[in-house]
Design a protein around this motif. Structure first.
Motif, PDB file in Angstrom:
ATOM      1  N   ASP A 191     -59.447   8.430  -7.108  1.00 50.49           N
ATOM      2  CA  ASP A 191     -60.842   8.659  -6.703  1.00 50.49           C
ATOM      3  C   ASP A 191     -61.138   8.002  -5.365  1.00 50.49           C
ATOM      4  O   ASP A 191     -61.806   8.588  -4.509  1.00 50.49           O
ATOM      5  N   ASN A 192     -60.645   6.779  -5.172  1.00 52.89           N
ATOM      6  CA  ASN A 192     -60.869   6.073  -3.915  1.00 52.89           C
ATOM      7  C   ASN A 192     -60.196   6.815  -2.758  1.00 52.89           C
ATOM      8  O   ASN A 192     -60.784   6.961  -1.684  1.00 52.89           O
ATOM      9  N   CYS A 193     -58.974   7.283  -2.974  1.00 54.21           N
ATOM     10  CA  CYS A 193     -58.268   8.036  -1.930  1.00 54.21           C
ATOM     11  C   CYS A 193     -59.015   9.315  -1.577  1.00 54.21           C
ATOM     12  O   CYS A 193     -59.143   9.662  -0.393  1.00 54.21           O
ATOM     13  N   ASN A 237     -64.714  11.249   3.297  1.00 47.82           N
ATOM     14  CA  ASN A 237     -65.606  10.572   4.246  1.00 47.82           C
ATOM     15  C   ASN A 237     -65.066  10.573   5.668  1.00 47.82           C
ATOM     16  O   ASN A 237     -65.826  10.624   6.634  1.00 47.82           O
ATOM     17  N   THR A 254     -62.210   9.845  -1.883  1.00 46.77           N
ATOM     18  CA  THR A 254     -63.426   9.439  -1.162  1.00 46.77           C
ATOM     19  C   THR A 254     -63.101   9.125   0.295  1.00 46.77           C
ATOM     20  O   THR A 254     -63.819   9.563   1.207  1.00 46.77           O
ATOM     21  N   ILE A 255     -62.035   8.376   0.520  1.00 47.06           N
ATOM     22  CA  ILE A 255     -61.635   8.031   1.888  1.00 47.06           C
ATOM     23  C   ILE A 255     -61.331   9.293   2.686  1.00 47.06           C
ATOM     24  O   ILE A 255     -61.778   9.448   3.828  1.00 47.06           O
ATOM     25  N   GLN A 263     -52.411   0.051  -4.974  1.00 47.89           N
ATOM     26  CA  GLN A 263     -53.469  -0.368  -5.890  1.00 47.89           C
ATOM     27  C   GLN A 263     -54.713   0.512  -5.805  1.00 47.89           C
ATOM     28  O   GLN A 263     -55.589   0.428  -6.658  1.00 47.89           O
ATOM     29  N   ASP A 264     -54.813   1.348  -4.787  1.00 48.09           N
ATOM     30  CA  ASP A 264     -55.980   2.228  -4.658  1.00 48.09           C
ATOM     31  C   ASP A 264     -55.936   3.323  -5.720  1.00 48.09           C
ATOM     32  O   ASP A 264     -54.866   3.776  -6.119  1.00 48.09           O
ATOM     33  N   THR A 265     -57.108   3.733  -6.169  1.00 57.17           N
ATOM     34  CA  THR A 265     -57.211   4.785  -7.180  1.00 57.17           C
ATOM     35  C   THR A 265     -57.223   6.157  -6.517  1.00 57.17           C
ATOM     36  O   THR A 265     -57.484   6.280  -5.311  1.00 57.17           O
ATOM     37  N   VAL A 294     -54.106   3.305   2.677  1.00 60.07           N
ATOM     38  CA  VAL A 294     -54.336   2.820   1.318  1.00 60.07           C
ATOM     39  C   VAL A 294     -53.107   2.024   0.868  1.00 60.07           C
ATOM     40  O   VAL A 294     -52.093   2.000   1.559  1.00 60.07           O
TER      41      VAL A 294
END
Length: 95
Positions: free
Chosen positions: A15-17, A23, A19-20, A11-13, A8
């Motif tokens: 929530d995005n982290c 997944n 999710t990554i 700039q990644d959020t 990452v």
């Protein structure tokens, strides 16, 4: 180790982290900047941050319900309970 490496940027959020990590079933993410590793985020780091944010939201809601919410906090969307270490205990009046 995952191949290719999942990473990452700043700039990644959160929530995005999360999710990554979910997944890809991984517990750590390298933080990259200009092709270089500049940090490492663990799932524990993200969970602690989320809990801290939720505690702040709960404090704000409890104070709002109890009538301790200051007018400046209603109109200033940048304000958080952590700015002052918690909501003021005395209600202020305009004047």
């Amino acid at each position: 180790m995952s191949s290719p490496v999942v990473s990452v940027t700043w700039q990644d959020t959160v929530d995005n982290c999360m999710t990554i990590m979910t997944n890809n079933r991984i517990r750590h993410l390298p933080v990259m900047e200009n092709g270089k590793i500049v940090g490492m985020i663990s799932i524990g780091d993200l969970v602690k941050w989320i809990i801290s944010e939720q505690e702040g939201t709960i404090q704000q809601l409890e104070s709002y319900i109890a009538g301790k919410y200051l007018l400046k906090h209603v109109f200033d969307p940048q304000w958080t309970s952590r700015d002052t270490g918690g909501l003021d205990s005395k209600r202020r009046t305009a004047g």
